[in-house]
Write an enzyme that holds these catalytic residues in place. Structure first.
Site, mmCIF file in Angstrom:
data_model
loop_
_atom_site.group_PDB
_atom_site.id
_atom_site.type_symbol
_atom_site.label_atom_id
_atom_site.label_comp_id
_atom_site.label_asym_id
_atom_site.label_seq_id
_atom_site.Cartn_x
_atom_site.Cartn_y
_atom_site.Cartn_z
ATOM 1 N N CYS A 3 46.681 32.316 -19.499
ATOM 2 C CA CYS A 3 47.040 32.603 -20.879
ATOM 3 C C CYS A 3 48.063 33.726 -20.849
ATOM 4 O O CYS A 3 48.202 34.423 -19.853
ATOM 5 C CB CYS A 3 45.835 33.101 -21.668
ATOM 6 S SG CYS A 3 44.528 31.892 -21.818
ATOM 7 N N GLY A 52 50.876 29.280 -21.022
ATOM 8 C CA GLY A 52 49.928 28.456 -21.769
ATOM 9 C C GLY A 52 50.634 27.685 -22.857
ATOM 10 O O GLY A 52 51.391 28.283 -23.620
ATOM 11 N N ASN A 54 43.233 37.200 -21.626
ATOM 12 C CA ASN A 54 43.769 36.491 -20.468
ATOM 13 C C ASN A 54 42.824 36.770 -19.306
ATOM 14 O O ASN A 54 42.637 37.918 -18.929
ATOM 15 C CB ASN A 54 45.186 36.997 -20.162
ATOM 16 C CG ASN A 54 45.785 36.401 -18.898
ATOM 17 O OD1 ASN A 54 46.692 36.965 -18.325
ATOM 18 N ND2 ASN A 54 45.288 35.262 -18.459
ATOM 19 N N GLY A 55 42.246 35.706 -18.755
ATOM 20 C CA GLY A 55 41.301 35.876 -17.657
ATOM 21 C C GLY A 55 40.085 35.008 -17.871
ATOM 22 O O GLY A 55 40.075 34.132 -18.733
ATOM 23 N N TYR A 108 53.348 31.782 -7.955
ATOM 24 C CA TYR A 108 53.763 30.696 -8.849
ATOM 25 C C TYR A 108 53.772 31.034 -10.337
ATOM 26 O O TYR A 108 54.713 30.671 -11.034
ATOM 27 C CB TYR A 108 52.841 29.484 -8.607
ATOM 28 C CG TYR A 108 53.027 28.359 -9.589
ATOM 29 C CD1 TYR A 108 54.207 27.612 -9.611
ATOM 30 C CD2 TYR A 108 52.040 28.053 -10.522
ATOM 31 C CE1 TYR A 108 54.386 26.580 -10.530
ATOM 32 C CE2 TYR A 108 52.217 27.014 -11.445
ATOM 33 C CZ TYR A 108 53.390 26.285 -11.440
ATOM 34 O OH TYR A 108 53.578 25.280 -12.338
ATOM 35 N N CYS A 168 39.397 28.896 -8.185
ATOM 36 C CA CYS A 168 39.486 30.239 -8.767
ATOM 37 C C CYS A 168 38.481 30.357 -9.897
ATOM 38 O O CYS A 168 38.337 29.448 -10.699
ATOM 39 C CB CYS A 168 40.894 30.453 -9.326
ATOM 40 S SG CYS A 168 41.067 32.000 -10.233
ATOM 41 N N CYS A 174 41.453 32.011 -3.428
ATOM 42 C CA CYS A 174 41.737 30.573 -3.360
ATOM 43 C C CYS A 174 42.280 30.166 -1.989
ATOM 44 O O CYS A 174 42.351 28.982 -1.679
ATOM 45 C CB CYS A 174 42.659 30.133 -4.490
ATOM 46 S SG CYS A 174 44.065 31.193 -4.743
HETATM 47 S S1 SF4 Z 1 41.391 33.025 -6.683
HETATM 48 FE FE1 SF4 Z 1 43.646 32.728 -6.417
HETATM 49 S S2 SF4 Z 1 44.391 32.197 -8.458
HETATM 50 FE FE2 SF4 Z 1 42.352 33.107 -8.735
HETATM 51 S S3 SF4 Z 1 42.677 35.291 -9.106
HETATM 52 FE FE3 SF4 Z 1 42.375 35.041 -6.912
HETATM 53 S S4 SF4 Z 1 44.448 34.766 -6.058
HETATM 54 FE FE4 SF4 Z 1 44.575 34.417 -8.272
#
Ligand code: SF4
Length: 473
Positions: free
Chosen positions: A9, A35, A109-110, A249, A389, A443
């Site tokens: 977001c 978003g 956001n989150g 990204y 994530c 991730c």
């Molecule tokens: S898991 Fe990946 S996408 Fe999610 S907050 Fe951590 S680095 Fe960012």
């Protein structure tokens, strides 16, 4: 259409500007990449907050008349991609409530990792929820606080939530900006003349002519009112785990995020990738737009020329009518077209920022080969994405992530590429020019700095095929 993780977001706030809602509109316009499902603004004339939210993109959601109705010198805004809660208007933000502490509008956001538990507990106590979004939990906690002052009620409610939250809140006469103690998601502060601006990314400030001053620090609450800006740091210090994927990204390359230029960091990822995984090639071709910065770095470091061998159509809507007769690579061709004069007979180094399921990357490799390329060497400017994530980014389940279910060689074969290499985790962290502990990399590692929601544990039981240490082998 592209096989990417989805942005979370974008949030924006401004205090002390005569056309606050119009500034918020422009700020959200610049944050649209974060978003696209819904957008909303809440504005206050100093006495009363009003809000307008709708499904769709910023330019479609707001009319001149709507923005004129959103009077006042204080406004907060939100663009949403549904990370928690279904995609419907009821979940659009800002969420505006009126409670014993007065009106408050919230933009989040989150993603909260303990929202389900808190929701259950609040529900047992008689709370009635209007939305399925985790953000509403924060407002319930705030409304129930017995603290006498607004800021104490905010501190009390935020002390109970865990996970990722960059918040922009408005009361009738105050703008409040908050970043969670780990600092997962970005939030920057700027100035526009006498006005104070907060935004997820600095590109929102550029558009309105504001100047970036600093980031809201992890664990910091900023209260901006007619008497100035105050900073509170009421939470115990926590490990800093800023989302490294913002640099890979999500964020726009013209933004500064976590104090660093996204373009500089992303280009550096490409340079490091070229040093880690060199390959003989004739041209470096980015997957537009996400691979452009890293491909520039790869080209600069390797001395191999950068060529725009894929052209992106920027005017593709969300849906399109497919012909009954099948056209090769149709889905991806609507958005990308190869430039035969660049690719024909060449050894192509194809650079992209990430691979999620691998479906689009495979189509792109096939498309480049069909345009005459002799070889296609895929280079990815982040490590393999092996785990979901839980901190505000929409990721598929682990079973759908190609790097979680395939070895590197199996992925290469699936893509039909001549070679495939990812940036190493060490290279990634060297690129952000920071100590490893400042960034979340869950991730890529499957190691989570903040415990994930209990109802999500089942999806992590899948054993990994590509363990993180094998990432560039
Ligand atoms: S898991 Fe990946 S996408 Fe999610 S907050 Fe951590 S680095 Fe960012």
């Amino acid at each position: 259409m592209f096989d990417k993780l989805h942005e979370e977001c974008g949030v924006f706030g401004i205090f002390g500007h005569p056309e606050a809602s119009k500034m918020a509109y422009l700020g959200l316009y610049a944050l649209q990449h974060r978003g696209q499902e819904s957008a909303g603004i809440a504005a206050s004339d100093g006495e009363r907050l009003i809000t307008y939210r709708a499904m769709g993109q910023v330019a479609d959601v707001f009319s001149e008349a709507e923005l004129t109705r959103l009077q006042g010198s204080l406004a907060v805004g939100h663009v949403r991609y549904s990370t928690a809660g279904a995609s419907k208007l009821i979940n659009a933000q800002p969420i505006l409530i009126d409670c014993q502490h007065g009106q408050i509008a919230l933009c989040h956001n989150g993603n909260l990792v303990n929202a389900a538990e808190l929701r259950e507990e609040l529900g047992r106590g008689g709370a009635i929820f209007q939305t399925s979004s985790d953000s509403e939990v924060i407002l319930h906690l705030y409304a129930r606080s017995t603290a006498a002052r607004v800021e104490d009620a905010i501190v009390e409610s935020l002390a109970q939530i865990r996970g990722a939250f960059s918040l922009v809140l408005a009361t009738a006469d105050r703008l409040i900006a908050v970043r969670d103690p780990h600092g997962f998601r970005p939030l920057a502060v700027g100035r526009l003349g006498e006005a104070t601006v907060v935004a997820s990314e600095t590109c929102a400030m550029d558009l309105i002519g504001a100047t970036w001053v600093r980031d809201v620090e992890p664990g910091e609450i900023l209260i901006i009112s007619a008497s100035g800006m105050r900073s509170l740091k009421p939470f115990p210090p926590a490990t800093r785990t800023q989302c490294v994927f913002e640099h890979v990204y999500f964020a726009r390359p013209d933004s500064y995020v976590f104090g660093e230029s996204v373009n500089t960091v992303r280009t550096e990822f490409g340079r490091i990738l070229a040093r880690e995984s060199p390959v003989l090639g004739d041209v470096v071709v980015p997957v537009p737009d996400s691979g452009v910065c890293a491909a520039t770095g790869f080209s600069e470091e390797s001395g191999i020329p950068l060529r725009m061998g894929l052209i992106r159509n920027h005017y593709v809507g969300r849906t399109f009518i497919e012909p009954q007769q099948s056209i090769r690579h149709f889905g991806v061709k609507v958005k990308l077209n190869p430039v035969r004069s660049i690719l024909d007979g060449q050894r192509v180094i194809l650079v992209d920022d990430s691979i999620v399921r691998g479906t689009t990357s495979r189509k792109i490799v096939r498309m480049i080969k069909a345009a005459g390329a002799r070889e296609v060497h895929v280079r990815i400017s982040c490590p393999p994405t092996i785990s979901p994530c839980f901190y505000g980014v929409d990721t598929p389940r682990r079973s759908e992530l190609i790097a979680a279910t395939h070895t590197l060689e199996e992925i290469r074969k699936y893509l039909e590429a001549d070679s495939l290499k990812y940036l190493s985790l060490t290279g990634l962290l060297a690129g952000v020019n920071s100590h490893r502990s400042d960034y979340c990399t869950s991730c890529y590692t499957g190691v989570y700095p903040v415990p994930f929601p209990r109802d999500q544990a089942a999806q992590l039981t899948l054993p990994l095929k590509l363990v993180p240490s094998e990432e560039t082998s």
